[in-house]
Design an enzyme around this catalytic site. Structure first.
Site, PDB file in Angstrom:
ATOM      1  N   CYS A   2      19.959 -54.484  23.325  1.00  0.00           N
ATOM      2  CA  CYS A   2      19.925 -53.533  22.207  1.00  0.00           C
ATOM      3  C   CYS A   2      20.688 -54.177  21.061  1.00  0.00           C
ATOM      4  O   CYS A   2      21.914 -54.258  21.092  1.00  0.00           O
ATOM      5  CB  CYS A   2      20.565 -52.205  22.600  1.00  0.00           C
ATOM      6  SG  CYS A   2      20.623 -51.003  21.243  1.00  0.00           S
ATOM      7  N   GLU A 109      13.496 -52.364  19.238  1.00  0.00           N
ATOM      8  CA  GLU A 109      13.269 -53.478  20.145  1.00  0.00           C
ATOM      9  C   GLU A 109      12.043 -54.229  19.666  1.00  0.00           C
ATOM     10  O   GLU A 109      11.159 -53.656  19.035  1.00  0.00           O
ATOM     11  CB  GLU A 109      13.077 -52.969  21.579  1.00  0.00           C
ATOM     12  CG  GLU A 109      13.136 -54.061  22.623  1.00  0.00           C
ATOM     13  CD  GLU A 109      14.401 -54.909  22.531  1.00  0.00           C
ATOM     14  OE1 GLU A 109      14.310 -56.006  21.917  1.00  0.00           O
ATOM     15  OE2 GLU A 109      15.452 -54.485  23.032  1.00  0.00           O
TER      16      GLU A 109
END
Length: 250
Positions: A2, A109
């Site tokens: 992340c 992402e």
């Protein structure tokens, strides 16, 4: 992994959602491109009470035992793997008694696309809860004291850096379409247990699991989010969608 996330809310809104009693004084506005090495809100229990406080810490954990900041320059500590959280020297201390919540509305992402081009094409996705509600990343924090130069007086005040990391786990079914991992998202019923600073024989390792796919959604977003200088709601838009991209296919 992340490496970017976002919040649409001002600090008072965040405090109300997470039942925070004490809030930092600095201004904080919605941020659609939160990047490592910046100072961001986290929520933790106060040292001498169970009241929650919201403070700004640097994203990218520097452990208390680090000899210098330069020593950790080449290490990626923005994320802590759930699988090694009880064995790694960097994470096991914070996991025992320095757990925190990192408030967010969504995270990003990237999926590498096979377009036939010589240079790989990476398409960013914005991932959030279907409800549109803010959520809590499981986080860890630590405090590092900068060593004093020999020339300084022992009476010179100590300089401290407090920093945090976001815990990641294996991807759920939805996320696995674009990546192998995802940040741990805590259910509200588990917030208090995760934040509890009491050291016990049964720390909340069981909470470090993927969020249910049916609670989440994802969509392609603006490739400009890859540059930390770009910000604003337009980061969530996909100006030229590529046909056939994964999109909430569950």
């Amino acid at each position: 992994m992340c490496g970017r996330y976002a919040t649409r809310r001002h600090k008072q809104e965040i405090a109300e959602v997470f039942h925070v009693g004490k809030i930092f004084e600095e201004p904080f506005a919605p941020n659609y491109n939160i990047a490592p090495s910046t100072f961001q809100p986290i929520i933790r229990e106060e040292r001498d009470s169970t009241e929650r406080e919201m403070v700004k810490l640097r994203w990218g954990l520097v452990p208390f035992f680090a000899k210098s900041l330069a020593e950790w320059k080449g290490f990626s500590t923005i994320n802590a793997k759930a699988e090694t959280i009880t064995s790694s020297g960097t994470w096991k201390g914070p996991f025992k008694s320095r757990r925190c919540i990192v408030p967010a509305d969504l995270f990003y992402e990237w999926k590498t696309l096979d377009t036939g081009a010589k240079k790989p094409v990476k398409q960013p996705y914005a991932i959030s809860l279907r409800s549109g509600e803010p959520f809590a990343f499981a986080g860890l924090w630590d405090a590092w004291k900068e060593p004093k130069p020999a020339s300084e007086s022992i009476h010179t005040p100590d300089t401290w850096l407090q920093s945090f990391s976001i815990v990641t786990t294996e991807a759920n079914e939805l996320m696995s379409e674009i990546h192998t991992r995802m940040p741990v998202i805590l259910h509200e019923r588990d917030w208090a247990r995760w934040l509890d600073r009491t050291i016990t024989d049964q720390p909340p390792i069981d909470l470090l699991r993927p969020c249910e796919s049916d609670l989440m959604e994802m969509h392609p977003c603006n490739p400009l989010v890859g540059n930390v200088k770009n910000n604003g709601p337009e980061m969530l838009e996909c100006p030229q969608p590529i046909p056939g991209l994964p999109l909430n296919s569950l």
